[in-house]
Design a protein around this motif. Structure first.
Motif, PDB file in Angstrom:
ATOM      1  N   GLY A 639       0.818  -1.210   0.000  1.00 52.79           N
ATOM      2  CA  GLY A 639       0.000   0.000   0.000  1.00 52.79           C
ATOM      3  C   GLY A 639       0.845   1.249   0.000  1.00 52.79           C
ATOM      4  O   GLY A 639       2.067   1.205   0.180  1.00 52.79           O
ATOM      5  N   LYS A 640       0.147   2.390  -0.213  1.00 55.58           N
ATOM      6  CA  LYS A 640       0.828   3.686  -0.272  1.00 55.58           C
ATOM      7  C   LYS A 640       0.346   4.547   0.893  1.00 55.58           C
ATOM      8  O   LYS A 640      -0.846   4.563   1.219  1.00 55.58           O
ATOM      9  CB  LYS A 640       0.519   4.361  -1.609  1.00 55.58           C
ATOM     10  CG  LYS A 640       1.366   5.591  -1.907  1.00 55.58           C
ATOM     11  CD  LYS A 640       1.015   6.196  -3.256  1.00 55.58           C
ATOM     12  CE  LYS A 640       1.494   5.319  -4.391  1.00 55.58           C
ATOM     13  NZ  LYS A 640       1.280   5.971  -5.711  1.00 55.58           N
ATOM     14  N   PHE A 641       1.293   5.256   1.528  1.00 59.74           N
ATOM     15  CA  PHE A 641       1.002   6.056   2.707  1.00 59.74           C
ATOM     16  C   PHE A 641       1.459   7.493   2.470  1.00 59.74           C
ATOM     17  O   PHE A 641       2.569   7.737   2.042  1.00 59.74           O
ATOM     18  CB  PHE A 641       1.729   5.505   3.943  1.00 59.74           C
ATOM     19  CG  PHE A 641       1.406   4.064   4.261  1.00 59.74           C
ATOM     20  CD1 PHE A 641       0.461   3.740   5.221  1.00 59.74           C
ATOM     21  CD2 PHE A 641       2.046   3.031   3.590  1.00 59.74           C
ATOM     22  CE1 PHE A 641       0.168   2.413   5.511  1.00 59.74           C
ATOM     23  CE2 PHE A 641       1.759   1.703   3.876  1.00 59.74           C
ATOM     24  CZ  PHE A 641       0.807   1.395   4.840  1.00 59.74           C
ATOM     25  N   SER A 642       0.552   8.482   2.745  1.00 58.11           N
ATOM     26  CA  SER A 642       0.978   9.882   2.726  1.00 58.11           C
ATOM     27  C   SER A 642       1.329  10.309   4.145  1.00 58.11           C
ATOM     28  O   SER A 642       0.739   9.844   5.109  1.00 58.11           O
ATOM     29  CB  SER A 642      -0.074  10.810   2.181  1.00 58.11           C
ATOM     30  OG  SER A 642      -1.232  10.192   1.934  1.00 58.11           O
ATOM     31  N   ASN A 643       2.339  11.202   4.249  1.00 59.40           N
ATOM     32  CA  ASN A 643       2.915  11.554   5.553  1.00 59.40           C
ATOM     33  C   ASN A 643       2.946  13.066   5.727  1.00 59.40           C
ATOM     34  O   ASN A 643       3.327  13.802   4.821  1.00 59.40           O
ATOM     35  CB  ASN A 643       4.340  11.016   5.656  1.00 59.40           C
ATOM     36  CG  ASN A 643       4.413   9.529   5.382  1.00 59.40           C
ATOM     37  OD1 ASN A 643       4.105   8.710   6.234  1.00 59.40           O
ATOM     38  ND2 ASN A 643       4.831   9.161   4.163  1.00 59.40           N
ATOM     39  N   MET A 644       2.550  13.489   6.937  1.00 62.53           N
ATOM     40  CA  MET A 644       2.596  14.902   7.296  1.00 62.53           C
ATOM     41  C   MET A 644       3.309  15.028   8.635  1.00 62.53           C
ATOM     42  O   MET A 644       2.900  14.422   9.636  1.00 62.53           O
ATOM     43  CB  MET A 644       1.175  15.479   7.406  1.00 62.53           C
ATOM     44  CG  MET A 644       1.120  16.921   7.841  1.00 62.53           C
ATOM     45  SD  MET A 644       1.570  18.042   6.512  1.00 62.53           S
ATOM     46  CE  MET A 644       0.073  17.935   5.521  1.00 62.53           C
ATOM     47  N   LEU A 645       4.405  15.799   8.665  1.00 57.19           N
ATOM     48  CA  LEU A 645       5.148  16.020   9.907  1.00 57.19           C
ATOM     49  C   LEU A 645       4.456  17.140  10.683  1.00 57.19           C
ATOM     50  O   LEU A 645       4.284  18.249  10.159  1.00 57.19           O
ATOM     51  CB  LEU A 645       6.604  16.414   9.581  1.00 57.19           C
ATOM     52  CG  LEU A 645       7.570  16.502  10.747  1.00 57.19           C
ATOM     53  CD1 LEU A 645       7.829  15.123  11.342  1.00 57.19           C
ATOM     54  CD2 LEU A 645       8.895  17.132  10.304  1.00 57.19           C
ATOM     55  N   ARG A 646       4.052  16.861  11.929  1.00 58.23           N
ATOM     56  CA  ARG A 646       3.348  17.851  12.756  1.00 58.23           C
ATOM     57  C   ARG A 646       4.156  18.084  14.025  1.00 58.23           C
ATOM     58  O   ARG A 646       4.659  17.130  14.646  1.00 58.23           O
ATOM     59  CB  ARG A 646       1.943  17.367  13.094  1.00 58.23           C
ATOM     60  CG  ARG A 646       1.107  18.384  13.856  1.00 58.23           C
ATOM     61  CD  ARG A 646      -0.334  17.899  13.974  1.00 58.23           C
ATOM     62  NE  ARG A 646      -1.018  17.890  12.675  1.00 58.23           N
ATOM     63  CZ  ARG A 646      -2.244  17.401  12.488  1.00 58.23           C
ATOM     64  NH1 ARG A 646      -2.901  16.855  13.513  1.00 58.23           N
ATOM     65  NH2 ARG A 646      -2.806  17.427  11.303  1.00 58.23           N
TER      66      ARG A 646
END
Length: 795
Positions: A639-646
């Protein structure tokens, strides 16, 4: 002589003016030889400013009636083009005029300079070639240059020409009827080197080269036979008409010509001509050097694999030359050829093994003796009468050095394990080895006596003697060093099978030291052991079980950005943990409560179960935050995962280093991350693929064929499949020979669930660039074999 001295001394800036003024007088001299030499020397020692002063004289010299002066100016222009291209490009009209000169060398040099001036403009080069191929180039040297430029244009235009005849092919074919031999050969060679050349296009070139084979000039014979040798690699049938002429070259006084003739005949010969060729080669081999002999042996090996029914005569030839004098590389090439023939031609096994046994009776090379003994231990017990090899093996225990004696003991043990009728006799021989002077020989004899006499099953014994070590030696050494003697014995199953992971590809801030994994100490490269220790110390992940694999770091940010982030994928049987390695590269900021928000909407089989934020991330101090996902147990979910650094940003006072109390919440978009099928495969090699393949058995074998579509070459297709499966290539089969139209690649690995997998890939070019592949998979579980085929089918 004065001109040569001036050119070699290269006067300094202060002296060059005096020299230049003298040479400029010579440029206007009435003696042509003075003028030509002055031009050559001036262009060698002048710089750009002085060159503009003499440019007018150089232009006049290019179109001078005297060919010596004109050639000197043109050659100087070729050299000046490297340092002052703008000035030389202004001479195009004069150079164009010089191309029409009647003097052979002037035309040759003018064409070379004109092409260099226009070489970066493809359209201009096409126009140049078009105009000159229609005209009459008198100089044979210039004609050879034109043929090379024409070949270049044909290659560049091949990708744009979908149908129809090749442009300029008629010109190349017309050059085959030129009166100059060099032009004829250049045209023939150019035709044979065309991409995707057909048999119809090759025919006129082959006919011309065949005539050169009977030339009285050695250089023409050599050029022709070398070109035909290259053609035989891709179009052997087209060269068969030249076989009679090449047979006469076997006795040529030039050994290079004779060697090329022999190897070409071996590539193009048919089954009926093999015996005749062998008789001719026998007298020829004693007259050539070892490096030529090796080339002939490799050609003989290919011929034997092509015509297996002729293995007897070819094997006898190899055994005869094996007894002759020769160096290590030469003998090794013969032994390797015999071993390959034994493996690939079952009928050749008995005679081949006997030839090898006779060779080690008088072999001076320890390496070859041990390799042959090892091979005897594998193949000898499978023959109809294994006992006849025992004498040759045991003789080595008495007559050789310690290394060979140790190899002989291991080989005897293998015969005892595989052939029950021989076991009592092997016991007697091994007991005699207990009194050897070398401790390695004694230790091996003791070990094998205890192993063969133990109560274990026959299968366990065979696995011990013949089984491949599927554990990296580095990991085994480390585990043995860390083992503390206790009541619990050392368990080899506890040794990690993962190959040492490459160091993290850390981001580097300008002028800063590279950052590591994070945590004390950050500098050493991370391994599977370090990752396992790190993850087991985190309570949220402690119950995930044993770590199967950790990937190499994947970069999620561009270079030189504010925040450097890469991720390591940790694969468990029922979970996947993403370890985000973060580095803050801004000195005026402190990051707190750092987390990565992961969107798994494109990864339906994954469900987030835990995360571990990073409390604080100061400047240039790496740290980690983790996110864990649950997946179906034992299933290679992708699968594909989108990532956001918070995170929360706090300003830092540069003078005191203190951070402000209040911070601002911020986000930073990272690159997408993908979990692929290769993440569920460990790269684990095997020492002997053939034995591992046979011991795995055909019960769980799955075979299918696939069309991989158009590819640039076979190497691209092989690398694509290896990367798709994530397996370890074996025996160097990942390397594809240039111009090869078929290739076999061997892969091994351990699939999730600790299931051993072996893969045999057979590639072939079907059509112009379409690649077809036959995939054979053997594993310990038929479901895993099916899974590998599904990966390839969906990849």
């Amino acid at each position: 002589m004065v001109y040569v001295i001036i050119k070699e001394l290269s006067p300094s800036a202060d002296e060059v003016i005096i020299v230049t003024s003298s040479l400029m007088k010579d440029m206007t001299s009435k003696t042509d030889m003075y003028r030509a030499n002055a031009i050559r020397v001036l262009c060698q020692i002048t710089d750009g400013t002085l060159l503009t002063q003499i440019e007018r004289y150089l232009k006049q010299a290019i179109v001078d009636k005297n060919p010596v002066v004109a050639s000197a100016a043109l050659v100087s222009g070729i050299h000046l083009l490297q340092t002052n291209p703008e000035i030389v490009k202004r001479w195009s009209n004069e150079v164009q005029e010089a191309v029409q000169s009647r003097a052979a060398l002037v035309q040759f040099h003018a064409l070379a300079l004109l092409h260099q001036i226009r070489q970066n403009d493809r359209l201009a080069v096409n126009k140049l070639v078009s105009s000159l191929t229609r005209g009459s180039v008198r100089s044979p040297l210039a004609q050879c240059l034109l043929i090379r430029y024409t070949s270049q244009v044909i290659r560049e235009s091949a990708s744009n020409t979908q149908t129809g005849d090749r442009p300029f092919y008629d010109f190349l074919e017309g050059c085959l009827r030129h009166k100059a031999e060099m032009v004829i050969f250049e045209a023939a060679r150019a035709i044979t080197e065309l991409n995707g050349v057909t048999s119809r296009e090759l025919t006129p070139a082959i006919t011309v080269l065949q005539l050169f084979l009977s030339s009285t000039k050695p250089v023409l014979r050599f050029a022709a036979v070398r070109t035909l040798n290259k053609v035989a690699m891709t179009h052997p049938i087209a060269v068969t008409n030249c076989n009679i002429d090449m047979e006469s070259l076997i006795s040529d006084q030039n050994r290079s010509i004779a060697t090329l003739a022999i190897t070409t005949l071996l590539k193009t010969g048919n089954e009926s001509s093999v015996d005749r060729l062998m008789k001719q080669i026998t007298t020829f081999m004693s007259d050539i050097a070892d490096e030529f002999k090796i080339v002939v042996i490799e050609a003989i090996r290919s011929l034997c694999l092509k015509f297996p029914l002729k293995h007897r005569s070819l094997m006898n030839f190899l055994s005869n030359i094996l007894r002759e004098e020769g160096g290590f590389e030469y003998k090794k090439a013969i032994v390797d050829s015999i071993v390959i023939l034994i493996r690939d031609i079952p009928e050749a096994k008995e005679s081949g093994l006997l030839h090898l046994c006779e060779f080690i009776e008088d072999c001076e090379f320890t390496y070859l003796s041990t390799q042959i003994l090892h091979f005897l231990g594998i193949e000898g017990p499978k023959t109809s009468d294994p006992s006849k090899y025992i004498r040759y093996i045991y003789n080595r225990v008495h007559l050789e050095n310690a290394t060979v004696r140790a190899g002989a003991v291991s080989t005897l043990a293998k015969f005892g394990a595989m052939v029950d009728s021989l076991k009592p006799r092997i016991f007697v021989l091994l007991r005699r080895c207990l009194f050897d002077t070398d401790d390695e020989v004694r230790d091996r004899a003791t070990l094998y006596l205890n192993t063969l006499g133990a109560d274990g099953t026959v299968e366990d014994m065979k696995e011990f003697l013949f089984g491949s070590l599927d554990i990296p030696l580095v990991n085994l050494e480390r585990s043995l060093k860390n083992y503390e003697p206790s009541e619990e014995s050392f368990d080899i199953n506890s040794v990690p099978k993962e190959v040492k992971i490459q160091p993290l590809a850390e981001k580097k801030a300008p002028g800063k030291k590279p950052t590591g994994l994070g945590g004390p100490p950050p500098s050493p490269p991370s391994t599977i052991d370090a990752y396992e220790k790190l993850l087991s110390s985190i309570p949220e992940f402690a119950n995930f079980g044993k770590l199967f694999k950790s990937s190499a770091p994947v970069e999620l940010t561009e270079a030189e950005t504010e925040y450097a982030v890469n991720v390591v994928k940790h694969i468990f049987d029922g979970h996947v943990v993403f370890q985000y390695n973060c580095t803050n590269t801004i000195p005026e900021q402190l990051l707190e409560n750092v987390t990565v928000i992961v969107d798994a909407s494109e990864a339906e089989e994954f469900a987030e179960v835990a995360s571990k934020p990073l409390r604080s991330l100061p400047y240039d101090s790496p740290g980690q935050t983790f996110v864990a996902f649950e997946k179906p147990e034992g299933v290679p979910a992708v699968g594909k995962f989108s990532n956001m650094l918070r995170f929360i940003v706090k300003e830092v006072d540069p003078s005191t280093g203190e951070a402000e109390d209040d911070g601002v919440e911020d986000e930073y978009q990272l690159e997408e991350l993908e979990v692929v099928a290769a993440d569920y495969m460990l790269k684990v090699g095997v020492s002997n693929f053939r034995n591992a393949w046979e011991s795995m058995g055909p019960d769980c074998e799955r075979v299918d064929e696939y069309d991989l579509g158009p590819r640039e070459n076979l190497a691209e297709a092989v690398n694509a499949v290896i990367n798709l499966l994530g397996m370890q290539s074996c025996e160097g089969t990942e390397v594809v020979p240039s111009n090869s139209r078929s290739h076999t690649c061997l892969l091994s690995g351990v699939y999730i669930g600790n299931v051993k997998v072996l893969v045999r890939l057979q590639f072939g070019i079907d059509g112009p660039k379409d690649v077809a592949m036959k995939l054979a998979v053997r594993s310990e579980d038929e479901a895993v074999s099916d899974a590998i085929h599904e990966i390839v089918a969906s990849g």
